[in-house]
Design an enzyme around this catalytic site. Structure first.
Site, PDB file in Angstrom:
ATOM      1  N   CYS A   1      13.364  -6.196   6.870  1.00 60.60           N
ATOM      2  CA  CYS A   1      12.810  -7.465   6.391  1.00 60.60           C
ATOM      3  C   CYS A   1      13.657  -8.145   5.328  1.00 60.60           C
ATOM      4  O   CYS A   1      13.716  -9.376   5.268  1.00 60.60           O
ATOM      5  CB  CYS A   1      11.370  -7.282   5.903  1.00 60.60           C
ATOM      6  SG  CYS A   1      11.185  -6.126   4.530  1.00 60.60           S
TER       7      CYS A   1
ATOM      8  N   CYS B   1       9.863  -7.351   9.798  1.00 61.47           N
ATOM      9  CA  CYS B   1      10.408  -5.995   9.795  1.00 61.47           C
ATOM     10  C   CYS B   1      10.913  -5.549  11.166  1.00 61.47           C
ATOM     11  O   CYS B   1      11.090  -4.348  11.407  1.00 61.47           O
ATOM     12  CB  CYS B   1       9.346  -5.020   9.297  1.00 61.47           C
ATOM     13  SG  CYS B   1       8.702  -5.435   7.656  1.00 61.47           S
TER      14      CYS B   1
ATOM     15  N   LYS C   1       0.469   2.257   5.472  1.00 61.84           N
ATOM     16  CA  LYS C   1       0.885   1.071   4.726  1.00 61.84           C
ATOM     17  C   LYS C   1      -0.040  -0.080   5.099  1.00 61.84           C
ATOM     18  O   LYS C   1      -0.048  -0.541   6.235  1.00 61.84           O
ATOM     19  CB  LYS C   1       2.334   0.731   5.052  1.00 61.84           C
ATOM     20  CG  LYS C   1       2.881  -0.468   4.273  1.00 61.84           C
ATOM     21  CD  LYS C   1       4.352  -0.683   4.612  1.00 61.84           C
ATOM     22  CE  LYS C   1       4.939  -1.866   3.875  1.00 61.84           C
ATOM     23  NZ  LYS C   1       6.365  -2.079   4.202  1.00 61.84           N
TER      24      LYS C   1
ATOM     25  N   ARG D   1       7.935  -9.191  -3.051  1.00 59.56           N
ATOM     26  CA  ARG D   1       8.624 -10.122  -2.158  1.00 59.56           C
ATOM     27  C   ARG D   1       9.542 -11.053  -2.938  1.00 59.56           C
ATOM     28  O   ARG D   1      10.543 -11.526  -2.404  1.00 59.56           O
ATOM     29  CB  ARG D   1       7.591 -10.879  -1.314  1.00 59.56           C
ATOM     30  CG  ARG D   1       6.944  -9.941  -0.307  1.00 59.56           C
ATOM     31  CD  ARG D   1       5.778 -10.513   0.435  1.00 59.56           C
ATOM     32  NE  ARG D   1       5.220  -9.488   1.333  1.00 59.56           N
ATOM     33  CZ  ARG D   1       4.097  -9.608   1.995  1.00 59.56           C
ATOM     34  NH1 ARG D   1       3.389 -10.711   1.885  1.00 59.56           N
ATOM     35  NH2 ARG D   1       3.669  -8.633   2.775  1.00 59.56           N
TER      36      ARG D   1
ATOM     37  N   ARG E   1       2.202 -10.104   8.164  1.00 57.58           N
ATOM     38  CA  ARG E   1       2.567  -8.787   8.718  1.00 57.58           C
ATOM     39  C   ARG E   1       1.340  -8.001   9.178  1.00 57.58           C
ATOM     40  O   ARG E   1       1.384  -6.779   9.293  1.00 57.58           O
ATOM     41  CB  ARG E   1       3.361  -8.006   7.672  1.00 57.58           C
ATOM     42  CG  ARG E   1       4.715  -8.657   7.380  1.00 57.58           C
ATOM     43  CD  ARG E   1       5.461  -7.997   6.248  1.00 57.58           C
ATOM     44  NE  ARG E   1       6.771  -8.633   6.094  1.00 57.58           N
ATOM     45  CZ  ARG E   1       7.465  -8.653   4.972  1.00 57.58           C
ATOM     46  NH1 ARG E   1       6.977  -8.075   3.887  1.00 57.58           N
ATOM     47  NH2 ARG E   1       8.645  -9.238   4.910  1.00 57.58           N
TER      48      ARG E   1
ATOM     49  N   LYS F   1       0.537   3.424   0.727  1.00 59.23           N
ATOM     50  CA  LYS F   1       0.928   2.199   0.034  1.00 59.23           C
ATOM     51  C   LYS F   1      -0.062   1.088   0.376  1.00 59.23           C
ATOM     52  O   LYS F   1      -0.285   0.839   1.562  1.00 59.23           O
ATOM     53  CB  LYS F   1       2.341   1.796   0.462  1.00 59.23           C
ATOM     54  CG  LYS F   1       2.869   0.532  -0.198  1.00 59.23           C
ATOM     55  CD  LYS F   1       4.262   0.197   0.321  1.00 59.23           C
ATOM     56  CE  LYS F   1       4.798  -1.055  -0.359  1.00 59.23           C
ATOM     57  NZ  LYS F   1       6.121  -1.457   0.152  1.00 59.23           N
TER      58      LYS F   1
ATOM     59  N   SER G   1       4.083  -3.313  -6.565  1.00 56.01           N
ATOM     60  CA  SER G   1       4.454  -4.362  -7.519  1.00 56.01           C
ATOM     61  C   SER G   1       3.260  -5.067  -8.144  1.00 56.01           C
ATOM     62  O   SER G   1       3.245  -5.334  -9.347  1.00 56.01           O
ATOM     63  CB  SER G   1       5.362  -5.380  -6.828  1.00 56.01           C
ATOM     64  OG  SER G   1       4.699  -5.979  -5.709  1.00 56.01           O
TER      65      SER G   1
ATOM     66  N   TYR H   1       7.305   1.464 -10.603  1.00 54.92           N
ATOM     67  CA  TYR H   1       8.156   0.660 -11.478  1.00 54.92           C
ATOM     68  C   TYR H   1       7.928   1.024 -12.943  1.00 54.92           C
ATOM     69  O   TYR H   1       8.715   0.627 -13.805  1.00 54.92           O
ATOM     70  CB  TYR H   1       7.876  -0.825 -11.255  1.00 54.92           C
ATOM     71  CG  TYR H   1       8.021  -1.216  -9.806  1.00 54.92           C
ATOM     72  CD1 TYR H   1       9.275  -1.457  -9.255  1.00 54.92           C
ATOM     73  CD2 TYR H   1       6.909  -1.308  -8.964  1.00 54.92           C
ATOM     74  CE1 TYR H   1       9.418  -1.787  -7.914  1.00 54.92           C
ATOM     75  CE2 TYR H   1       7.040  -1.638  -7.626  1.00 54.92           C
ATOM     76  CZ  TYR H   1       8.293  -1.872  -7.101  1.00 54.92           C
ATOM     77  OH  TYR H   1       8.425  -2.184  -5.773  1.00 54.92           O
TER      78      TYR H   1
END
Length: 329
Positions: free
Chosen positions: A125, A133, A198, A208, A220, A251, A277, A316
């Site tokens: 992607c 993807c 996912k 993104r 998606r 996820k 994120s 993160y």
């Protein structure tokens, strides 16, 4: 007065040392996997506006980044490539380019920081002009035609020295296609960390921006899972186990801790929670406004992932958490 009979649970909470002695779930630096975004160019360090503290970095800044990561005691990273728009095409050929961004970064890290586990995100992607993807034809994402390209991407990443291949595309059969490709190319010992479960989630928005990978049309939802489904997660995970996965990723993590526990209870492979994120940005945003205690909330959240059954956490927050753990020693 008649003597009351009851259990005194507070005996084991009387002070910090006692609480630490009986604590059931522990968060370690070895649990953490730190995402790194490699962008084309030189002397680039772009902070992602929606993810304070997270940067897109060019190859010439990777040494400094890795020195910080390893200095904190983080032992694993996952790499994402961020090519320029003019380098993208319909088939995402940059994903399996010998000199692609992830491939270059992998070779550098394995040469200069050989003790670090390099995980390569295996998807198209970020490299496709349409942002999906897989291969697109007449507005439809083609499943089977995409598998060969995903296998080629995994092989090129293994050739570059990746320790683990992490396919995130959610095409049916992606694990078996990648396993067959790796084995045929001689990489029988390279494990697959599958994005097994996912969900099609609103929590991916900031990523993104970080990866410059938003779909140019549609969404998606035809290949990522419906957030309302639980039993489907068993089917997805079981397929990947049968097809040769070595790790199972859930996820996002925060809204899907029940799924983390389900996988831990039903499969024997290591379970990985992806603290995505949007989850990161909510906490960072609130912390920057002084509304929350960032350290306390992050540690509680990640400990919750471990308690739910996660063996590893992609996050993160990894550098901050490693720093906090070091400060406590």
């Amino acid at each position: 007065m008649k003597e009351l009979q009851f259990n005194r649970h507070r005996r084991l909470r009387s002070n910090a040392s006692m609480r630490a002695l009986v604590r059931e779930t522990h968060l370690h630096k070895e649990d953490l996997i730190y995402p790194i975004f490699i962008i084309d160019g030189e002397q680039v360090k772009n902070e992602v506006s929606s993810m304070p503290g997270v940067f897109q970095i060019s190859m010439d800044n990777l040494r400094t980044e890795m020195e910080e990561v390893t200095g904190l005691g983080i032992k694993s990273v996952i790499l994402f490539g961020v090519p320029h728009e003019h380098d993208k095409d319909e088939q995402g050929t940059g994903a399996f380019d010998h000199n692609g961004l992830v491939q270059q970064a992998t070779r550098f890290i394995k040469k200069e920081f050989p003790e670090v586990i390099v995980i390569a995100d295996t998807c198209l992607c970020e490299y496709t002009s349409h942002g999906h993807c897989g291969i697109v034809e007449d507005g439809k994402i083609l499943n089977d035609a995409s598998l060969d390209l995903l296998a080629k991407t995994a092989i090129s990443q293994a050739e570059a020295g990746a320790d683990i291949i992490a396919p995130s595309n959610m095409m049916d059969g992606f694990v078996t296609a990648i396993r067959a490709g790796l084995d045929e190319a001689g990489y029988v010992d390279i494990p697959i960390m599958s994005y097994a479960v996912k969900y099609s989630s609103a929590f991916y928005g900031p990523f993104r921006e970080a990866a410059n990978g938003a779909p140019q049309f549609g969404d998606r939802k035809t290949y990522q899972m419906d957030p309302g489904n639980r039993i489907e997660a068993f089917r997805e995970a079981e397929s990947d186990v049968v097809e040769g996965a070595d790790f199972l990723i859930v996820k996002p993590a925060l809204s899907y801790m029940d799924i983390i526990r389900d996988l831990k209870n039903n499969f024997t492979l290591p379970v990985v929670a992806y603290n995505v994120s949007g989850e990161y940005s909510m906490i960072k945003g609130a912390a920057l406004n002084g509304w929350i205690d960032e350290k306390a909330i992050v540690i509680e959240m990640l400990t919750g992932f471990k308690r739910a059954g996660a063996d590893l956490i992609i996050t993160y927050h990894a550098k901050d958490v490693a720093r906090w753990i070091n400060e406590e020693k």
